[in-house]
Write an enzyme that holds these catalytic residues in place. Sequence first.
Site, PDB file in Angstrom:
ATOM      1  N   HIS A 299      69.496  45.931  17.622  1.00  0.00           N
ATOM      2  CA  HIS A 299      68.449  45.187  16.896  1.00  0.00           C
ATOM      3  C   HIS A 299      68.667  45.289  15.378  1.00  0.00           C
ATOM      4  O   HIS A 299      67.816  44.846  14.608  1.00  0.00           O
ATOM      5  CB  HIS A 299      67.057  45.744  17.223  1.00  0.00           C
ATOM      6  CG  HIS A 299      66.558  45.407  18.599  1.00  0.00           C
ATOM      7  ND1 HIS A 299      66.745  44.183  19.196  1.00  0.00           N
ATOM      8  CD2 HIS A 299      65.838  46.144  19.484  1.00  0.00           C
ATOM      9  CE1 HIS A 299      66.167  44.188  20.397  1.00  0.00           C
ATOM     10  NE2 HIS A 299      65.624  45.367  20.593  1.00  0.00           N
TER      11      HIS A 299
ATOM     12  N   TRP B  20      67.464  38.808  28.720  1.00  0.00           N
ATOM     13  CA  TRP B  20      68.050  37.622  29.355  1.00  0.00           C
ATOM     14  C   TRP B  20      69.502  37.439  28.921  1.00  0.00           C
ATOM     15  O   TRP B  20      70.407  37.264  29.746  1.00  0.00           O
ATOM     16  CB  TRP B  20      67.216  36.390  28.983  1.00  0.00           C
ATOM     17  CG  TRP B  20      67.506  35.167  29.790  1.00  0.00           C
ATOM     18  CD1 TRP B  20      68.262  35.075  30.926  1.00  0.00           C
ATOM     19  CD2 TRP B  20      67.037  33.844  29.515  1.00  0.00           C
ATOM     20  NE1 TRP B  20      68.285  33.780  31.377  1.00  0.00           N
ATOM     21  CE2 TRP B  20      67.540  33.011  30.527  1.00  0.00           C
ATOM     22  CE3 TRP B  20      66.227  33.304  28.510  1.00  0.00           C
ATOM     23  CZ2 TRP B  20      67.261  31.640  30.569  1.00  0.00           C
ATOM     24  CZ3 TRP B  20      65.948  31.946  28.541  1.00  0.00           C
ATOM     25  CH2 TRP B  20      66.465  31.124  29.566  1.00  0.00           C
TER      26      TRP B  20
ATOM     27  N   GLY C  70      64.484  37.603  23.602  1.00  0.00           N
ATOM     28  CA  GLY C  70      65.273  37.163  24.750  1.00  0.00           C
ATOM     29  C   GLY C  70      66.489  38.052  24.984  1.00  0.00           C
ATOM     30  O   GLY C  70      67.444  37.642  25.661  1.00  0.00           O
TER      31      GLY C  70
HETATM   32  P1  A3P Z   1      57.390  36.820  26.993  1.00  0.00           P
HETATM   33  O1  A3P Z   1      56.671  38.091  26.634  1.00  0.00           O
HETATM   34  O2  A3P Z   1      57.059  35.685  26.074  1.00  0.00           O
HETATM   35  O3  A3P Z   1      57.233  36.439  28.416  1.00  0.00           O
HETATM   36  P2  A3P Z   1      63.338  40.920  24.998  1.00  0.00           P
HETATM   37  O4  A3P Z   1      64.209  40.837  26.185  1.00  0.00           O
HETATM   38  O5  A3P Z   1      64.048  40.605  23.722  1.00  0.00           O
HETATM   39  O6  A3P Z   1      62.570  42.183  24.961  1.00  0.00           O
HETATM   40  O7  A3P Z   1      62.299  39.713  25.136  1.00  0.00           O
HETATM   41  C1  A3P Z   1      61.336  39.738  26.147  1.00  0.00           C
HETATM   42  C2  A3P Z   1      60.890  38.308  26.386  1.00  0.00           C
HETATM   43  O8  A3P Z   1      61.903  37.624  27.131  1.00  0.00           O
HETATM   44  C3  A3P Z   1      59.630  38.262  27.228  1.00  0.00           C
HETATM   45  O9  A3P Z   1      58.959  37.081  26.789  1.00  0.00           O
HETATM   46  C4  A3P Z   1      60.192  38.119  28.629  1.00  0.00           C
HETATM   47  O10 A3P Z   1      59.297  37.590  29.563  1.00  0.00           O
HETATM   48  C5  A3P Z   1      61.367  37.182  28.373  1.00  0.00           C
HETATM   49  N1  A3P Z   1      62.400  37.286  29.414  1.00  0.00           N
HETATM   50  C6  A3P Z   1      62.889  38.410  29.985  1.00  0.00           C
HETATM   51  N2  A3P Z   1      63.812  38.117  30.904  1.00  0.00           N
HETATM   52  C7  A3P Z   1      63.922  36.767  30.916  1.00  0.00           C
HETATM   53  C8  A3P Z   1      64.711  35.853  31.693  1.00  0.00           C
HETATM   54  N3  A3P Z   1      65.551  36.287  32.605  1.00  0.00           N
HETATM   55  N4  A3P Z   1      64.559  34.535  31.442  1.00  0.00           N
HETATM   56  C9  A3P Z   1      63.694  34.096  30.507  1.00  0.00           C
HETATM   57  N5  A3P Z   1      62.923  34.905  29.760  1.00  0.00           N
HETATM   58  C10 A3P Z   1      63.032  36.230  29.958  1.00  0.00           C
END
Ligand code: A3P
Length: 322
Positions: free
Chosen positions: A133, A71, A68
């Site tokens: 990370h 986000w 996440g």
């Molecule tokens: P999924 O692959 O389960 O959909 P990171 O940002 O750490 O790389 O994580 C990516 C994950 O966060 C993905 O999960 C992605 O879809 C989800 N994600 C990205 N932007 C988001 C948002 N604005 N709200 C909720 N989830 C989000």
Amino acid sequence: ENVRGDNISEETKSLISSLPWNKDCLGKLYNYEGCWYYPNTLQGVLNFQKGFKPQETDIIIASFPKSGTTWLKALTIALFERFKNSSSSDVPHPLQSDNPHGILPFLELHLYLKSSTPDLTELSSSPRLFSTHMPFHTLRVPFKDSSPCKFVYVCRDVKDVLVSHWHFRCAYFQNGLDKSILESSFESLCMGDGSFGPFWEHVLSYWRGSLEDPEHVLFMRYEELKSEPSAQVKRLAEFLGCPFTKEEEEGGSVDKILELCSLRSLSSMEINKTGKAPNNVNYSSFFRKGEVGDSKNHLTPEMENKIDMIVEEKYKGSGLKF
Ligand code: A3P
């Protein structure tokens, strides 16, 4: 042994030759301070540890990949942007012109990848926002003699992390969804020897940090951001020292930020549909489903049980529930 990577110094090559290593489909990984890194990333970690000069007002967003990060970065950017952007201004919001990873860069994967003395003047506005990370004990090395800044960690159910990572890797290889990649990622997750692993050590490093120093380390959960977004974004704002005023709350500021940073909104922006990160990853691959429990659709019950058992055992006594 030849270590590939255009940013690897002779000193690092010599260090690497003494480190435990393993291999996955992208190449060799080395264990440094208990965490596994590809050589380029390890060089970034070492550069960061050598050269980073923390400021008390710095904010560092931390996560295990696919938990996440994007986000949380977007929310943090939006929280501070509200002090800069008057609603009458014609200037587009930074989240409309760049991806959250472009605005809020990674320390070891971006800023310090090639040098221990990068030019950070563009980030001179206070607070400086960074991300990482790295596990907490490795991140903290340059903070030894100075007051700590603020760290925000986002944690996610490891089964959803695994499935998200699998989709991300397959998108990178552009070869459709390959089940064998899921299986090998599952194995390395369980062994704890994948990139930035072991997962549980990563999570526990920040969990313990947040218990020891809650004023400086905030531990957030993806699942809580999904289930109670307003409460969580207010918690984040308070922790970062920029709480919402009563007027802002009444004026709908919280909802506006949540809407701007929603998966639907971010993924429909042009920059996120067509842009690429400096390492050539398409920004679009950071946005997929964004659901809790998608792992059920891809992992077998045996895989889920095995992961649950490992994590339960590893978290035992820590107070951390999943
Ligand atoms: P999924 O692959 O389960 O959909 P990171 O940002 O750490 O790389 O994580 C990516 C994950 O966060 C993905 O999960 C992605 O879809 C989800 N994600 C990205 N932007 C988001 C948002 N604005 N709200 C909720 N989830 C989000």
